[in-house]
Structures are given as C-alpha cells and as structure tokens.
Design a protein around this motif. Structure first.
Motif, short mmCIF file in Angstrom:
data_model
loop_
_atom_site.label_atom_id
_atom_site.label_comp_id
_atom_site.label_asym_id
_atom_site.label_seq_id
_atom_site.Cartn_x
_atom_site.Cartn_y
_atom_site.Cartn_z
N SER A 58 0.83 -1.23 0.16
CA SER A 58 0.10 0.03 0.08
C SER A 58 0.69 1.36 0.05
CB SER A 58 -0.97 0.07 1.17
OG SER A 58 -1.73 -0.99 1.17
N TRP A 115 -0.28 4.74 -0.34
CA TRP A 115 -1.29 5.91 -0.26
C TRP A 115 -1.57 6.86 -1.66
CZ3 TRP A 115 -3.78 10.58 -0.55
CH2 TRP A 115 -5.05 10.78 -0.01
N ILE A 169 -3.34 0.50 -3.82
CA ILE A 169 -2.86 -0.93 -3.56
C ILE A 169 -2.16 -1.53 -4.69
CG2 ILE A 169 -3.60 -3.12 -2.48
CD1 ILE A 169 -5.71 -1.71 -1.19
N ILE A 176 -6.61 -7.52 0.56
CA ILE A 176 -7.37 -6.29 0.39
C ILE A 176 -7.57 -5.58 1.90
CG2 ILE A 176 -8.90 -4.89 -0.94
CD1 ILE A 176 -6.96 -6.33 -2.70
N ASN A 177 -8.20 -6.31 2.59
CA ASN A 177 -8.43 -5.64 4.00
C ASN A 177 -7.00 -5.47 4.77
OD1 ASN A 177 -10.52 -4.73 5.92
ND2 ASN A 177 -9.47 -6.60 7.04
N GLU A 192 -4.28 -4.47 3.39
CA GLU A 192 -3.78 -3.40 2.69
C GLU A 192 -4.56 -2.27 2.84
OE1 GLU A 192 -0.64 -3.48 1.65
OE2 GLU A 192 -0.68 -5.64 1.65
N LYS A 193 -5.77 -2.22 3.11
CA LYS A 193 -6.62 -1.18 3.45
C LYS A 193 -6.36 -0.53 4.87
CE LYS A 193 -10.69 -1.86 0.42
NZ LYS A 193 -12.24 -2.23 0.38
N LEU A 225 -3.54 1.64 4.41
CA LEU A 225 -3.81 3.04 3.87
C LEU A 225 -4.34 3.78 5.08
CD1 LEU A 225 -5.37 1.96 0.30
CD2 LEU A 225 -3.30 3.09 0.75
N ARG A 226 -5.21 3.28 5.77
CA ARG A 226 -6.11 4.12 6.84
C ARG A 226 -4.61 4.62 7.86
NH1 ARG A 226 -11.01 3.89 9.49
NH2 ARG A 226 -11.74 3.66 7.37
N GLU A 253 -6.71 -8.33 9.95
CA GLU A 253 -6.71 -8.75 8.54
C GLU A 253 -8.13 -9.65 8.11
OE1 GLU A 253 -3.35 -10.11 6.75
OE2 GLU A 253 -3.80 -12.18 7.36
N LEU A 313 -12.18 -1.86 9.95
CA LEU A 313 -11.87 -0.31 9.66
C LEU A 313 -13.19 0.50 9.91
CD1 LEU A 313 -10.04 -0.40 6.37
CD2 LEU A 313 -9.22 0.23 8.57
#
Length: 109
Positions: A17, A19, A22, A36-37, A39-40, A43-44, A89, A95
């Motif tokens: 990730s 920002w 991804i 994906i979660n 990596e999100k 990002l947060r 994850e 999130l």
C-alpha cells in the motif's frame, strides 16, 4: 485504487500500500478479501499519519527491530503497523470500528 505489477515484488510479498494505491503481484489477488483488507488497514494508517510520518516511522521501526532481531523478515513481521494489520485482516469490518492510531497498542507487544 488497485494496481497490478508482477515484477514489483520481492520473494513472498504479494501486496503493498502506497496511499492512495494498493499494488498487487497478480490480478487474481484482487479477489483475496483478507489481503485487500490488510492493505486497506495500511492505507488508513498512512492517512491518519499524513503519509510522510508513516513512512519515517515504518522504516525507523523496521531498522530498530532488524538490529534487535538480526533478521529483516522477523523485523518486518513485528513492525506495529504490520502487527495491527495481520491481527485484524480477517475482520472485514475492522476499519468501520477501528479507533485512530490503533497501531500504537502493537508497539510493545
């Protein structure tokens, strides 16, 4: 936004990730909701630390842990940002209820 770059990754690494992107090693990984979660979550973390401090803290923590463990992969696994992402994850709704700066509680574990 999710982008795929096959030759961007080293060994077993499959996602990254930066920002607001991804990056994934292969197109098939887009269907991996856990990855994906993960990596999100990064990002947060990057967003709440305003990017540059995130990268400075990430690299600093990795360097200190690499010296401590004398093992770069073990250092990576124990970075607080990674620990938060790995622990959570599988919680696909993480999130939605994550508190800001939650990675801090993973610093000393």
């Amino acid at each position: 936004m999710i982008l795929v770059f096959k030759h961007f990754f080293y060994k077993n690494y499959v996602g990254l990730s930066l920002w607001p992107f991804i990056f994934l090693k292969s197109n098939s990984l887009k269907a991996d909701t856990v990855l994906i979660n993960h990596e999100k979550i990064h990002l947060r973390q990057q967003q709440e630390l305003l990017l540059l401090p995130f990268y400075v803290l990430y690299i600093t923590e990795w360097l200190l842990r690499a010296i401590f463990y004398l093992d770069s992969y073990r250092a990576y696994q124990n970075i607080s940002f990674e620990r938060e992402a790995y622990v959570n994850e599988n919680q696909l709704d993480y999130l939605s209820h994550r508190k800001p700066f939650s990675f801090i509680k993973y610093l000393c574990r």
